[in-house]
Design an enzyme around this catalytic site. Structure first.
Site, mmCIF file in Angstrom:
data_model
loop_
_atom_site.group_PDB
_atom_site.id
_atom_site.type_symbol
_atom_site.label_atom_id
_atom_site.label_comp_id
_atom_site.label_asym_id
_atom_site.label_seq_id
_atom_site.Cartn_x
_atom_site.Cartn_y
_atom_site.Cartn_z
ATOM 1 C CG ASP A 44 -1.308 1.573 1.324
ATOM 2 O OD1 ASP A 44 -1.293 1.887 2.183
ATOM 3 O OD2 ASP A 44 -2.451 1.783 0.863
ATOM 4 C CB ILE A 45 1.355 4.313 -2.058
ATOM 5 C CG1 ILE A 45 1.773 2.939 -3.289
ATOM 6 C CG2 ILE A 45 1.678 5.307 -1.955
ATOM 7 C CD1 ILE A 45 3.238 2.643 -2.789
ATOM 8 C CG HIS A 126 4.254 19.238 -14.271
ATOM 9 N ND1 HIS A 126 3.849 20.422 -13.235
ATOM 10 C CD2 HIS A 126 2.886 18.371 -14.620
ATOM 11 C CE1 HIS A 126 2.673 20.670 -13.676
ATOM 12 N NE2 HIS A 126 1.914 19.406 -14.440
ATOM 13 C CG ASP A 138 -1.863 21.111 -13.138
ATOM 14 O OD1 ASP A 138 -1.947 22.192 -13.905
ATOM 15 O OD2 ASP A 138 -0.910 20.403 -13.456
ATOM 16 C CD GLU A 172 2.360 20.350 -18.072
ATOM 17 O OE1 GLU A 172 2.355 20.691 -17.363
ATOM 18 O OE2 GLU A 172 1.458 19.632 -18.570
ATOM 19 C CD GLU A 173 1.130 24.129 -15.333
ATOM 20 O OE1 GLU A 173 0.388 23.708 -16.604
ATOM 21 O OE2 GLU A 173 0.665 23.197 -14.396
ATOM 22 C CG HIS A 288 -3.179 26.024 -15.212
ATOM 23 N ND1 HIS A 288 -3.745 26.344 -16.373
ATOM 24 C CD2 HIS A 288 -2.926 24.575 -14.996
ATOM 25 C CE1 HIS A 288 -2.505 24.855 -17.177
ATOM 26 N NE2 HIS A 288 -2.085 24.029 -15.858
ATOM 27 C CG ASP A 303 -5.459 5.113 -0.074
ATOM 28 O OD1 ASP A 303 -6.192 5.078 0.378
ATOM 29 O OD2 ASP A 303 -4.206 5.317 -0.833
HETATM 30 N N1 DTR Z 1 -2.110 20.118 -19.055
HETATM 31 C C1 DTR Z 1 -1.906 19.628 -17.502
HETATM 32 C C2 DTR Z 1 -3.284 19.568 -17.718
HETATM 33 C C3 DTR Z 1 -4.281 18.727 -18.444
HETATM 34 C C4 DTR Z 1 -4.810 18.870 -19.005
HETATM 35 N N2 DTR Z 1 -5.263 17.256 -19.575
HETATM 36 C C5 DTR Z 1 -4.172 16.353 -19.347
HETATM 37 C C6 DTR Z 1 -4.637 15.113 -19.561
HETATM 38 C C7 DTR Z 1 -4.378 14.579 -19.572
HETATM 39 C C8 DTR Z 1 -2.933 14.846 -18.295
HETATM 40 C C9 DTR Z 1 -2.275 16.117 -18.015
HETATM 41 C C10 DTR Z 1 -3.380 17.154 -18.452
HETATM 42 C C11 DTR Z 1 -0.964 20.616 -16.875
HETATM 43 O O1 DTR Z 1 -1.934 21.291 -17.265
HETATM 44 O O2 DTR Z 1 -0.647 20.456 -16.413
HETATM 45 ZN ZN ZN Z 2 -1.011 22.496 -15.665
HETATM 46 ZN ZN ZN Z 3 -0.379 19.365 -14.906
#
Ligand code: DTR
Ligand code: ZN
Ligand code: ZN
Ligand code: CA
Length: 439
Positions: A44-45, A126, A138, A172-173, A288, A303
């Site tokens: 389990d994590i 990310h 996110d 990543e963003e 965001h 989880d």
């Molecule tokens: N682009 C990613 C969020 C995101 C939106 N649709 C998906 C589908 C699969 C993975 C990530 C995402 C972000 O804003 O980091």
């Molecule tokens: Zn994002």
């Molecule tokens: Zn993301």
């Protein structure tokens, strides 16, 4: 009456190839499937531990202007937090730096010592947020999920057959900048060693969905199997094609998979009926935004998806390589032009470790009305050629049905091998009926 032609010396390169016999082709056993994976059950994590990492990332954002964005102090503080945890747990870590928009970014790459690096399973998320907020869902959620899975690997002293690697991506963003830098920095030979890349970008959404990346059949099924075991329905992840860090890996030909709990799309009533939550509302209303804080998390999906990361690591990591005696065969007929150009029949080997053996068995079944016309070679994936049979003007017997033993110990096992056949004397013709490698 055949016209004799200058006959190429009919001396096989005996040093390399010992025709075992002219045994008839054995009845072909179906390709031996990989041994049943020596599965070790995943632990389990602990979601409490995952949330503790999220609390740390929240504190970091709070202490650094409210975000963990590229080029801001909160990002490097996030990098240092993750690296410190991994170093303390025995991982080999590297900070891969790069410059973007005039600011330095970093990827955290962590390798778990051991396992066959020719068969690497990689997971990633990310670590950067948008500048508008702390980015706890996110993608603090994915970053914390893979971090705790890595720590679970360490706690368990897990020693998988395959090598495990973890990646926390920067920037990543702005368009998968960090993960692109990483993939582009890989030597071609190293790319093919990554058998799977699993991406986890948003796995704690407050109004959660259960989306599985459907890019690769095996990796898609892996997570579907896991969630069906929980009695949780899943849907294919379709909105994100190219929208997260799996894209550079996929573009490089690496099989990708992953999980996603949803962003700004709206949950339908059908989805709410199977997953709970609120229809007509976004999966993550704080996507965001500054409200993507520690309170913007659904503990149940966090989880479950963190446990799914553990399941994937233990399952893929424990897969054993195909056992000795695996057969790789091509039964497609290939015509051999009379006194013409050489033809080839391919066989692809995958999932093996290291090099081919010194006693590689090459079984050929070539139908021909004057086998002395034929020159037969084995071509290794790197193009190296091994002579199996030379031509012989006085060998008028039909067919070449034989097994040759080749010392291929200097050849990497995985790749496309070819049987190359040429008819070097006019009259009499034939075709490759089938051929196979066994090792
Ligand atoms: N682009 C990613 C969020 C995101 C939106 N649709 C998906 C589908 C699969 C993975 C990530 C995402 C972000 O804003 O980091
Ligand atoms: Zn994002
Ligand atoms: Zn993301
Ligand atoms: Ca001929």
């Amino acid at each position: 009456m055949r016209r004799s032609l200058p006959v190429a010396a009919a001396i096989a390169a005996a040093a390399l190839v010992l025709p075992a016999s002219t045994a008839t082709a054995s009845v072909h056993a179906a390709a031996v499937p990989a041994a049943a994976p020596g599965l070790v059950a995943a632990p389990d994590i602990p979601v409490a531990n995952v949330k503790a990492h999220l609390a740390q990332l929240q504190s970091i954002a709070t202490a650094n202007g409210g975000n963990r964005a590229h080029g801001k102090p909160g990002y490097k503080a996030s990098v240092d937090y993750v690296k410190a945890k991994l170093d303390a747990a025995g991982f080999t870590t590297v900070l891969q730096s790069y410059t973007y928009n005039g600011a330095t970014g970093w990827n955290v790459i962590a390798d778990w010592p051991g396992g066959d690096t020719a068969h690497t399973v990689m997971v990633g998320a990310h670590l950067d947020s948008v500048s508008a907020g702390p980015g706890i869902n996110d993608d603090g959620s994915g970053s914390s999920g893979i971090l705790e899975a890595a720590l679970a690997v360490s706690r368990a002293g897990f020693q998988p057959a395959k090598h495990l690697r973890f990646g926390w991506w920067g920037t990543e963003e702005a368009g998968m900048v960090g993960s692109s830098k990483y993939v582009n920095s890989l030597a071609a030979g190293d790319r093919s060693k990554i058998e799977a890349y699993l991406n986890f970008d948003m796995i704690g959404s407050p109004n959660p969905g259960y989306f599985v990346y459907d890019d690769d059949t095996k990796l898609d099924q892996l997570f579907k199997t896991y969630f069906s075991g929980l009695g949780v329905a899943t849907e294919p992840e379709t909105e994100g094609d190219g929208r997260s860090d799996h894209a550079p890996f996929k573009n490089a030909g690496i099989p990708v998979g992953g999980l996603f709990s949803g962003a700004d799309y709206i949950k339908t009533s059908a989805q709410a009926s199977k997953w709970g939550g609120t229809s007509g509302q976004a999966f993550d209303r704080c996507y965001h935004q500054s409200c993507d804080t520690s309170s913007n998390i659904n503990d149940t999906v966090l989880d479950r998806m963190s446990d799914a990361i553990g399941y994937a690591l233990w399952t893929l990591g424990s897969e054993s390589a195909p056992p000795p005696g695996t057969v790789y065969e091509n039964t497609t007929d290939v015509a051999v032009p009379d006194a013409g150009a050489a033809v080839e029949s391919p066989v692809t080997v995958s999932g093996r470790t290291g090099n081919a053996p010194s006693t590689l068995q090459v079984g050929v079944d070539i139908k021909h009305t004057w086998r002395g016309d034929l020159v037969i070679d084995l071509v290794a994936p790197d193009g190296s050629t091994y002579r199996l049979k030379g031509s012989s003007s006085n060998d008028s017997a039909d067919n070449v049905i034989a097994t040759y033993t080749v010392n291929a110990s200097s050849e990497v096992a995985n790749g496309t091998w070819k049987l190359r056949v040429q008819d070097v004397a006019a009259q009499d013709t034939g075709y490759i009926d089938s051929w196979k490698l066994t090792f």
